[in-house]
Design an enzyme around this catalytic site. Structure first.
Site, PDB file in Angstrom:
ATOM      1  N   LYS A 116       0.647  -1.138  -0.029  1.00 29.61           N
ATOM      2  CA  LYS A 116       0.067  -0.037   0.285  1.00 29.61           C
ATOM      3  C   LYS A 116       0.516   1.114  -0.111  1.00 29.61           C
ATOM      4  O   LYS A 116       0.411   2.389  -0.620  1.00 29.61           O
ATOM      5  CB  LYS A 116      -1.027  -0.553   0.911  1.00 29.61           C
ATOM      6  CG  LYS A 116      -1.991  -1.113   1.831  1.00 29.61           C
ATOM      7  CD  LYS A 116      -3.302  -0.699   2.399  1.00 29.61           C
ATOM      8  CE  LYS A 116      -3.969  -1.361   2.169  1.00 29.61           C
ATOM      9  NZ  LYS A 116      -5.222  -1.200   2.959  1.00 29.61           N
ATOM     10  N   LYS A 199      -7.328  -9.203  -7.926  1.00 29.84           N
ATOM     11  CA  LYS A 199      -8.407  -9.238  -7.380  1.00 29.84           C
ATOM     12  C   LYS A 199      -9.484  -8.478  -7.286  1.00 29.84           C
ATOM     13  O   LYS A 199      -9.066  -7.243  -7.506  1.00 29.84           O
ATOM     14  CB  LYS A 199      -7.777  -9.402  -5.710  1.00 29.84           C
ATOM     15  CG  LYS A 199      -9.354 -10.268  -4.576  1.00 29.84           C
ATOM     16  CD  LYS A 199      -8.756  -9.588  -3.145  1.00 29.84           C
ATOM     17  CE  LYS A 199      -9.351  -9.294  -2.711  1.00 29.84           C
ATOM     18  NZ  LYS A 199      -8.919  -9.559  -1.201  1.00 29.84           N
ATOM     19  N   LYS A 202     -11.821  -2.766  -4.510  1.00 27.29           N
ATOM     20  CA  LYS A 202     -11.882  -0.641  -4.760  1.00 27.29           C
ATOM     21  C   LYS A 202     -10.658   0.141  -4.916  1.00 27.29           C
ATOM     22  O   LYS A 202     -11.018   0.677  -5.554  1.00 27.29           O
ATOM     23  CB  LYS A 202     -12.269  -0.520  -3.229  1.00 27.29           C
ATOM     24  CG  LYS A 202     -13.319   1.069  -3.237  1.00 27.29           C
ATOM     25  CD  LYS A 202     -14.309  -0.050  -3.577  1.00 27.29           C
ATOM     26  CE  LYS A 202     -15.733   1.281  -4.771  1.00 27.29           C
ATOM     27  NZ  LYS A 202     -16.816   0.883  -5.738  1.00 27.29           N
TER      28      LYS A 202
END
Ligand code: TRP
Length: 336
Positions: A116, A199, A202
């Site tokens: 991230k 995957k 969002k």
């Protein structure tokens, strides 16, 4: 024998959950409320780790939408606890204490933080994103949790949680319940409709790659009909040669309850068109009632907020007892 305590959380980072959340989390949570002593949390403190919300109204809205969808999807606040993380201040408090038991290097090894923080530019990553797994450990440990239903991507965080509980107990004597190790959830992961190698999520999927629970039926049908399929025209599950079709078969099977083999047989020789159009209807039929109930719940904010307040009160009853044990073991003076 008492039922196992289950705890899980989901972030209010979008205006709707998507089909991957629905199959990977929501639907399993609903099933578990009858077999387990279940506690489910809308983790709004986690939702600000990647970036702060654009404005206060957005976070408030997303938190209510998330909670409403959980209830609309079938969580019954009388049969399980549904609450909002920031309503129970013990989460932040236990996070601090666990932070002081976590090695800096240990936290640095969390894969999701690396992923991230790279995505947003390494320098922009917050300390909150870094300590995210410790907050998640606090979530779990406050409720004497036995099992934590989460996706594969959370496996390392669950391992850290177990390590921290064991470390605490070793240092201070038996205090925290060590949750069970990761168990592969029954439902396989749902892939992006435009790129079956990733995957559905969002943060990583394009709008065309993801179907939202609250999306309008016409848009749902369109996205399914435009999902990437593979060379050939055979509706057949084959992870390597036909990842797109396999993903659609998996969604179809999970939503309809029919086996993949039965679906392959039904669509043998009929090509992708009929298969996708039927799947579009299955998705629309599944989500329509959820959407309707969500809208109803959102229409009465006072009532929804009252449900969440009641959930928080029950959650806090459990969490505060755990935190007092922890405070006492560490040696913090009791305020009373
Ligand atoms: N990190 C989880 C996710 O992104 C959400 C989460 C936060 C969670 N706290 C939790 C899941 C506690 C299970 C238990 O999916």
């Amino acid at each position: 024998m008492s039922r196992p305590r289950v705890f899980s959380g989901i972030q209010p980072t979008a205006d709707s959950f998507h089909i991957g959340n629905y199959l990977g989390a929501l639907r399993q949570w609903v099933a578990m409320q009858d077999t387990c002593d279940a506690v489910y949390c809308v983790v709004d403190l986690h939702a600000i780790t990647l970036s702060m919300p654009e404005n206060a109204a957005q976070l408030r809205h997303r938190t209510r939408v998330a909670a409403a969808q959980l209830i609309a999807a079938g969580l019954d606040p009388d049969r399980c606890i549904v609450f909002v993380q920031s309503h129970v201040p013990e989460h932040a408090e236990l996070t601090w204490m666990l932070s002081c038991l976590t090695g800096f290097g240990e936290a640095s090894r969390m894969i999701q933080f690396k992923d991230k923080s790279v995505r947003g530019g390494a320098d922009s990553a917050s300390v909150g994103l870094f300590t995210y797994p410790i907050l998640m450990a606090a979530d779990i440990l406050l409720y004497d949790t036995d099992q934590v239903p989460v996706g594969e991507d959370q496996r390392q965080h669950l391992e850290l949680t177990r390590t921290l509980a064991q470390r605490f107990n070793h240092r201070f004597g038996p205090t925290l319940v060590v949750p069970g190790p990761y168990i592969l959830p029954e439902v396989a992961r749902i892939a992006d409709l435009q790129d079956p190698s990733i995957k559905m999520s969002k943060s990583a999927s394009s709008p065309q790659g993801l179907v939202d629970v609250l999306e309008d039926p016409a848009a749902i049908r369109k996205k399914i009909s435009r999902a990437v399929t593979d060379a050939g025209s055979e509706v057949r599950a084959d992870e390597d040669a036909k990842p797109g079709v396999t993903n659609l078969l998996r969604i179809y099977s999970a939503l309809s309850g029919e086996s993949i083999a039965a679906l392959e047989q039904r669509y043998a020789g009929s090509g992708y068109g009929a298969f996708k159009s039927d799947l579009g209807e299955v998705v629309v039929d599944t989500f329509a009632p959820v959407r309707e109930r969500t809208e109803k719940l959102l229409a009465d904010e006072a009532e929804l907020d009252a449900i969440l307040a009641a959930g928080a009160a029950r959650a806090r009853g459990i969490a505060s007892a755990t935190l007092s044990r922890v405070r006492d073991k560490i040696g913090f003076l009791s305020p009373s």
